[in-house]
Design a protein around this motif. Structure first.
Motif, short mmCIF file in Angstrom:
data_model
loop_
_atom_site.label_atom_id
_atom_site.label_comp_id
_atom_site.label_asym_id
_atom_site.label_seq_id
_atom_site.Cartn_x
_atom_site.Cartn_y
_atom_site.Cartn_z
N VAL A 1 94.80 32.35 39.56
CA VAL A 1 94.86 31.06 38.88
C VAL A 1 94.85 29.94 39.90
O VAL A 1 95.54 30.01 40.92
CB VAL A 1 96.13 30.95 38.00
CG1 VAL A 1 96.23 29.57 37.38
CG2 VAL A 1 96.13 32.02 36.92
N GLN A 2 94.06 28.93 39.61
CA GLN A 2 94.01 27.76 40.48
C GLN A 2 94.20 26.51 39.64
O GLN A 2 93.83 26.46 38.48
CB GLN A 2 92.67 27.69 41.22
CG GLN A 2 92.47 28.79 42.24
CD GLN A 2 91.17 28.62 43.02
OE1 GLN A 2 90.19 28.11 42.50
NE2 GLN A 2 91.19 29.02 44.28
N LEU A 3 94.77 25.50 40.28
CA LEU A 3 95.02 24.23 39.63
C LEU A 3 94.43 23.14 40.50
O LEU A 3 94.69 23.10 41.71
CB LEU A 3 96.53 24.02 39.47
CG LEU A 3 97.03 23.05 38.42
CD1 LEU A 3 96.59 23.50 37.03
CD2 LEU A 3 98.55 22.97 38.48
N ALA A 23 92.99 23.82 35.16
CA ALA A 23 93.40 25.17 35.53
C ALA A 23 92.23 26.11 35.33
O ALA A 23 91.48 26.00 34.36
CB ALA A 23 94.58 25.62 34.70
N TYR A 95 101.69 19.79 38.38
CA TYR A 95 102.51 21.01 38.54
C TYR A 95 102.58 21.65 37.16
O TYR A 95 103.00 21.00 36.19
CB TYR A 95 103.89 20.62 39.04
CG TYR A 95 104.85 21.76 39.25
CD1 TYR A 95 105.91 21.97 38.37
CD2 TYR A 95 104.73 22.60 40.35
CE1 TYR A 95 106.81 23.00 38.57
CE2 TYR A 95 105.64 23.63 40.56
CZ TYR A 95 106.68 23.83 39.67
OH TYR A 95 107.57 24.84 39.88
N TYR A 97 103.21 25.18 34.51
CA TYR A 97 103.71 26.51 34.17
C TYR A 97 102.58 27.19 33.39
O TYR A 97 102.21 26.73 32.31
CB TYR A 97 104.96 26.44 33.31
CG TYR A 97 106.15 25.84 34.01
CD1 TYR A 97 106.27 24.46 34.19
CD2 TYR A 97 107.17 26.65 34.50
CE1 TYR A 97 107.35 23.91 34.83
CE2 TYR A 97 108.27 26.10 35.14
CZ TYR A 97 108.35 24.73 35.31
OH TYR A 97 109.42 24.19 35.95
N ASP A 102 98.24 38.22 37.16
CA ASP A 102 98.23 38.18 38.62
C ASP A 102 97.26 39.23 39.14
O ASP A 102 96.56 39.91 38.38
CB ASP A 102 99.64 38.37 39.17
CG ASP A 102 100.22 39.75 38.86
OD1 ASP A 102 101.43 39.92 39.03
OD2 ASP A 102 99.46 40.65 38.43
N ARG A 110 103.99 31.72 35.72
CA ARG A 110 104.16 31.29 37.10
C ARG A 110 103.88 29.81 37.20
O ARG A 110 103.26 29.22 36.32
CB ARG A 110 103.24 32.09 38.02
CG ARG A 110 103.54 33.59 38.03
CD ARG A 110 102.50 34.40 38.75
NE ARG A 110 102.80 35.83 38.66
CZ ARG A 110 102.48 36.60 37.63
NH1 ARG A 110 101.83 36.05 36.59
NH2 ARG A 110 102.79 37.87 37.63
N THR A 111 104.35 29.23 38.29
CA THR A 111 104.13 27.81 38.50
C THR A 111 103.10 27.58 39.59
O THR A 111 103.01 28.36 40.55
CB THR A 111 105.43 27.10 38.87
OG1 THR A 111 105.98 27.73 40.04
CG2 THR A 111 106.44 27.18 37.75
N TYR A 112 102.34 26.52 39.42
CA TYR A 112 101.26 26.20 40.35
C TYR A 112 101.24 24.70 40.62
O TYR A 112 101.50 23.89 39.71
CB TYR A 112 99.91 26.62 39.76
CG TYR A 112 99.80 28.09 39.46
CD1 TYR A 112 100.23 28.60 38.25
CD2 TYR A 112 99.27 28.98 40.40
CE1 TYR A 112 100.13 29.95 37.97
CE2 TYR A 112 99.17 30.34 40.13
CZ TYR A 112 99.61 30.81 38.91
OH TYR A 112 99.52 32.16 38.64
N TRP A 113 100.88 24.35 41.84
CA TRP A 113 100.65 22.96 42.22
C TRP A 113 99.15 22.72 42.36
O TRP A 113 98.44 23.53 42.95
CB TRP A 113 101.30 22.64 43.57
CG TRP A 113 102.76 22.35 43.53
CD1 TRP A 113 103.78 23.20 43.86
CD2 TRP A 113 103.39 21.11 43.16
NE1 TRP A 113 104.98 22.56 43.71
CE2 TRP A 113 104.78 21.28 43.28
CE3 TRP A 113 102.90 19.87 42.74
CZ2 TRP A 113 105.68 20.26 43.00
CZ3 TRP A 113 103.81 18.86 42.46
CH2 TRP A 113 105.18 19.06 42.59
N GLY A 114 98.71 21.59 41.85
CA GLY A 114 97.36 21.15 42.16
C GLY A 114 97.42 20.28 43.41
O GLY A 114 98.46 19.69 43.72
#
Length: 123
Positions: A1-3, A23, A95, A97, A102, A110-114
């Motif tokens: 996953v990408q943001l 996302a 940011y 959720y 995976d 999971r949490t992700y930052w752009g």
């Protein structure tokens, strides 16, 4: 996953910008998404939040000027920024959720930052 965050730029006071947070990857759903900003020499600040149900909250300084929204079909959250002020100048990051798969094929939240996008407002 990408943001990925985008849409920043240079604008005069009173102008508008729209930021996008997209996302991609093996996603089941995007849950809560936050937009943060950090100005030079200042702490990171939570600007706006949108839940999976569409409930929104804003920091007082942007209420009435910024609007956070989401397009679930496009896996995208937007931050519409109107009546921009010089004090809005900062690097803006999203940011999220996200429920997805995976690398092991396990489903989880999971949490992700752009990456940040620079917003500069000139007076």
């Amino acid at each position: 996953v990408q943001l990925q965050a985008s849409g920043g730029g240079l604008v005069q006071a009173g102008g508008s910008l729209r930021l996008s947070c997209v996302a991609s990857g093996r996603i089941y759903s995007i849950n809560t998404v936050n937009w943060y900003r950090q100005a030079p020499g200042k702490q990171r600040e939570l600007v706006a939040t949108i839940t999976s149900g569409g409930t929104t909250t804003y920091v007082d300084s942007v209420k009435g000027r910024f609007t956070i929204s989401r397009d679930n079909a496009r896996n995208t959250v937007y931050l519409q920024m109107d009546d921009l002020k010089p004090e809005d100048t900062a690097v803006y990051s999203c940011y999220a959720y996200i429920t997805g798969l995976d690398n092991a094929g396990l489903v989880g939240v999971r949490t992700y930052w752009g990456q940040g996008t620079q917003v500069t407002v000139s007076s």
